[in-house]
Enzyme design. Sequence first.
Site, short mmCIF file in Angstrom:
data_model
loop_
_atom_site.label_atom_id
_atom_site.label_comp_id
_atom_site.label_asym_id
_atom_site.label_seq_id
_atom_site.Cartn_x
_atom_site.Cartn_y
_atom_site.Cartn_z
N GLY A 65 -3.14 2.62 -11.20
CA GLY A 65 -2.13 1.60 -10.93
C GLY A 65 -2.72 0.54 -10.03
O GLY A 65 -3.83 0.70 -9.50
N LEU A 66 -2.00 -0.54 -9.86
CA LEU A 66 -2.48 -1.66 -9.05
C LEU A 66 -2.66 -1.25 -7.58
O LEU A 66 -2.05 -0.28 -7.12
CB LEU A 66 -1.50 -2.83 -9.13
CG LEU A 66 -1.33 -3.50 -10.49
CD1 LEU A 66 -0.16 -4.48 -10.46
CD2 LEU A 66 -2.62 -4.21 -10.91
N SER A 67 -3.47 -2.02 -6.87
CA SER A 67 -3.61 -1.83 -5.43
C SER A 67 -2.24 -2.01 -4.78
O SER A 67 -1.53 -2.98 -5.08
CB SER A 67 -4.60 -2.85 -4.86
OG SER A 67 -4.73 -2.71 -3.47
N GLY A 68 -1.85 -1.08 -3.93
CA GLY A 68 -0.56 -1.17 -3.26
C GLY A 68 0.59 -0.59 -4.06
O GLY A 68 1.74 -0.65 -3.62
N SER A 69 0.29 0.01 -5.21
CA SER A 69 1.37 0.55 -6.05
C SER A 69 1.96 1.84 -5.49
O SER A 69 3.09 2.20 -5.78
CB SER A 69 0.85 0.80 -7.47
OG SER A 69 -0.20 1.74 -7.47
N GLY A 70 1.16 2.56 -4.69
CA GLY A 70 1.64 3.81 -4.11
C GLY A 70 0.86 5.03 -4.59
O GLY A 70 1.26 6.16 -4.37
N LYS A 71 -0.29 4.78 -5.23
CA LYS A 71 -1.11 5.88 -5.77
C LYS A 71 -1.49 6.90 -4.70
O LYS A 71 -1.27 8.10 -4.86
CB LYS A 71 -2.41 5.32 -6.40
CG LYS A 71 -2.22 4.40 -7.56
CD LYS A 71 -3.55 3.95 -8.14
CE LYS A 71 -4.43 3.21 -7.15
NZ LYS A 71 -3.84 1.97 -6.62
N SER A 131 -8.66 1.88 -11.32
CA SER A 131 -9.20 2.16 -12.67
C SER A 131 -8.52 1.31 -13.73
O SER A 131 -7.79 1.83 -14.57
CB SER A 131 -9.08 3.66 -13.00
OG SER A 131 -7.83 4.20 -12.68
#
Length: 197
Positions: A31-37, A105
Amino acid sequence: MKHIVQQEYSVNKTKRNRRNGHGSFLIWFTGLSGSGKSTIANAVEAQLVQQGIHTYTLDGDNVRKGLNANLTFSPEDRAENIRRIAEVSHLMIDAGLVVLAAFVSPYAKDRETIQKIVGYTNYVEIFINTPLEECERRDVKGLYEKARAGEIKNFTGIDAPYEAPVAPHVQIDTMKVPVASAVKQILKAIENKLDIQ
């Protein structure tokens, strides 16, 4: 590779899984940077450890500072970054661990490479599908602001693409799903894999 002969060992993944009392596999958070991964991966790992599961989390902080310190964020280096992480994950799975990996990724072909390296049955894909606008609003590390200012090049979502997974095992929008609920969804999705095959 030429001149490399595989050494056979008496202790293998199956025996390690039996010793640990659970299966070993990779949970890949994209997921995008800051998405909460990383937040969700951390919460999932905490629950697994409470259940006595042997785990390890890989993310940009512990990989980019050491193993992949020589790589940039160009598409070629991103691919190599993911390839190395997949190879490390493969070894950890063989060691009997449940590996959690939280990485942007962004390219579908790189995520396909991961599956080929670790084995399709050892791969669980979690798509943290938080909209770009929300990730930018959070901007936890101030990266989007720097990317918009041109200080960071090849930043996913700004001047580099993100190719969303077509059929992830679990998809979570953190604007709609709280962390605790996300953890429950993921734990449900991996129940069968935790059982010793």
